[in-house]
Motif scaffolding. Structure first.
Motif, mmCIF file in Angstrom:
data_model
loop_
_atom_site.group_PDB
_atom_site.id
_atom_site.type_symbol
_atom_site.label_atom_id
_atom_site.label_comp_id
_atom_site.label_asym_id
_atom_site.label_seq_id
_atom_site.Cartn_x
_atom_site.Cartn_y
_atom_site.Cartn_z
ATOM 1 N N ARG A 85 0.715 -1.250 -0.055
ATOM 2 C CA ARG A 85 -0.031 0.108 -0.001
ATOM 3 C C ARG A 85 0.748 1.268 -0.074
ATOM 4 O O ARG A 85 1.761 1.284 0.872
ATOM 5 N N ALA A 86 0.426 2.482 -0.874
ATOM 6 C CA ALA A 86 1.388 3.485 -0.988
ATOM 7 C C ALA A 86 0.661 4.498 -0.717
ATOM 8 O O ALA A 86 -0.356 5.082 -1.383
ATOM 9 N N GLY A 87 0.672 5.004 0.586
ATOM 10 C CA GLY A 87 -0.155 6.123 1.174
ATOM 11 C C GLY A 87 -1.718 6.098 0.743
ATOM 12 O O GLY A 87 -2.075 5.159 1.737
ATOM 13 N N ASN A 88 -2.295 6.941 0.007
ATOM 14 C CA ASN A 88 -3.564 6.708 0.205
ATOM 15 C C ASN A 88 -4.277 5.775 -0.990
ATOM 16 O O ASN A 88 -5.429 6.196 -1.365
ATOM 17 N N ARG A 89 -3.321 4.849 -1.617
ATOM 18 C CA ARG A 89 -3.554 4.089 -2.782
ATOM 19 C C ARG A 89 -3.391 2.602 -2.328
ATOM 20 O O ARG A 89 -2.314 2.554 -1.390
ATOM 21 N N TRP A 371 -8.198 4.259 -4.484
ATOM 22 C CA TRP A 371 -7.986 5.121 -3.619
ATOM 23 C C TRP A 371 -8.589 4.998 -2.397
ATOM 24 O O TRP A 371 -9.894 4.290 -2.341
#
Length: 381
Positions: A85-89, A371
């Protein structure tokens, strides 16, 4: 829903350790049963009616096993980076991927490995010339998926080579999420025109090398030969040298002196422009300027890989700004257009499309993203 669709619905999310296990199990299965693969491949080769470079492309040997084992190890090593998972994605698989390809059986394992390793189900349809080889490779991949705990149907090889089967698959945009054709321009064009499934187009490699008047002749010869001879049928291989008329005589002389088991074609027919020779032939066409070369590439190139050899930076800049291809190579081999060589990791193909992915199709290109909005009670109104 197809078996692949059912498998996709039941598959663990990207990043699940079972996908790394699958990479390991696939390598184990290939090593254990490679002799059976070679026996099946020998039967395909005997029945194929192919010759020359096309026969070489169909034929498997021990060295291909070594390459595939390394690929499985490389994919396993890349998984933590591309599925986190990358931040808000958060990563999600594309879904069900249909691959249609020709004459290179190692693509079966590439197709069974990369899409599945990030959570996709895959349907593989190779050419009838590799039918027995594909059956063995498909069995090995399916058994590896089962041992790793993945759902039945994650890897499927189409064994019916009736063209009607392909036509029906291409209509199933309701259950197939992405189409990846690998092969001749005619195959790519057919898939693009016959289906509404989104296509990651790995187009044919009608690739050129422009040799400017400012180029070093010895360097140009070395680049041309390395761009062609090691893999004459690859999609990133050189087909035609576009030689500036001021340097063409010296370049031709140097190429003739370097000829050893390959052909230099100087007397070109109309159909030689825009052609993939699929053998150890390099064509040479004289041009009057970089703009003349660009015009030729725009008319005949396939948008895959285009190169320039020049020491004049103004000419290089002109070339880069006016040629449109997935990769533009300056003073280097066209075969540098390759995922691992570019430090982009393992690749499934090289895309010539303009959307989603262009160039090497690595693991990250086989994912989409959702998202994640942490609302914490927030209201839009």
């Amino acid at each position: 829903m197809t078996r692949a669709g059912q498998a996709r619905a039941a598959a663990p999310p990207p990043g699940d350790p079972r996908y790394a296990d699958y990479c390991s199990e696939l390598a184990i299965g290939l090593a254990k049963d490679w002799s059976r693969v070679l026996d099946a491949n020998a039967a395909d080769v005997a029945d194929s009616g192919l010759e020359g470079e096309l026969l070489d492309r169909l034929t498997l040997a021990q060295r291909h096993l070594d390459v595939l084992l390394k690929l499985a190890d490389d994919v396993r090593g890349e998984l933590p980076r591309v599925t986190a998972r990358a931040g808000n994605r958060i990563a999600k698989p594309l879904g069900v991927v249909l691959m249609i390809y020709e004459a290179r059986p190692t693509v079966t394992i590439e197709g069974a490995l990369l899409p599945v390793a990030v959570g996709n189900a895959v349907i593989l349809r190779g050419g009838k010339e590799m039918a027995q080889t594909n059956a063995e490779l498909g069995r090995i991949a399916a058994e590896a998926a089962a041992r790793a705990g993945l759902p039945d149907g994650m890897v499927q090889v189409v064994t019916d080579h009736d063209r009607r089967v392909v036509r029906e698959l291409l209509k199933r945009h309701d259950v197939i999420d992405a189409l990846i054709p690998r092969g001749s321009p005619s195959l790519i064009d057919y898939c693009l025109s016959a289906s509404t499934i989104p296509v990651i187009a790995s187009g044919g490699g009608v690739n050129h090398l422009y040799v400017d008047a400012s180029a070093d002749v010895a360097l140009a010869v070395a680049i041309a030969l390395d761009s062609k001879l090691p893999e004459p049928t690859a999609c990133n291989t050189l087909e035609m040298v576009l030689a500036h008329e001021d340097i063409a005589p010296a370049l031709i002389e140097a190429l003739e002196a370097a000829r050893d088991g390959w052909a230099l074609k100087l007397d070109l027919d109309a159909h030689d422009h825009g052609r993939e020779f699929l053998d150890r032939t390099i064509a040479l066409h004289r041009v009057s300027s970089v703009d003349d070369a660009v015009a030729h590439i725009r008319r005949y190139g396939s948008g895959h890989t285009e190169g320039i050899v020049a020491s004049d930076r103004a000419v290089v800049t002109r070339f880069l700004n006016t040629v449109d291809a997935a990769a533009l190579v300056v003073n280097g081999s066209l075969r540098l257009h390759d995922g691992p060589t570019m430090a982009l990791g393992p690749e499934l193909s090289i895309s010539t499309g303009r959307l989603h992915v262009r160039g090497p199709v690595g693991l990250s290109a086989l994912l989409t993203y959702s998202w994640v909005i942490e609302g914490e009670g927030a209201l839009r109104g």
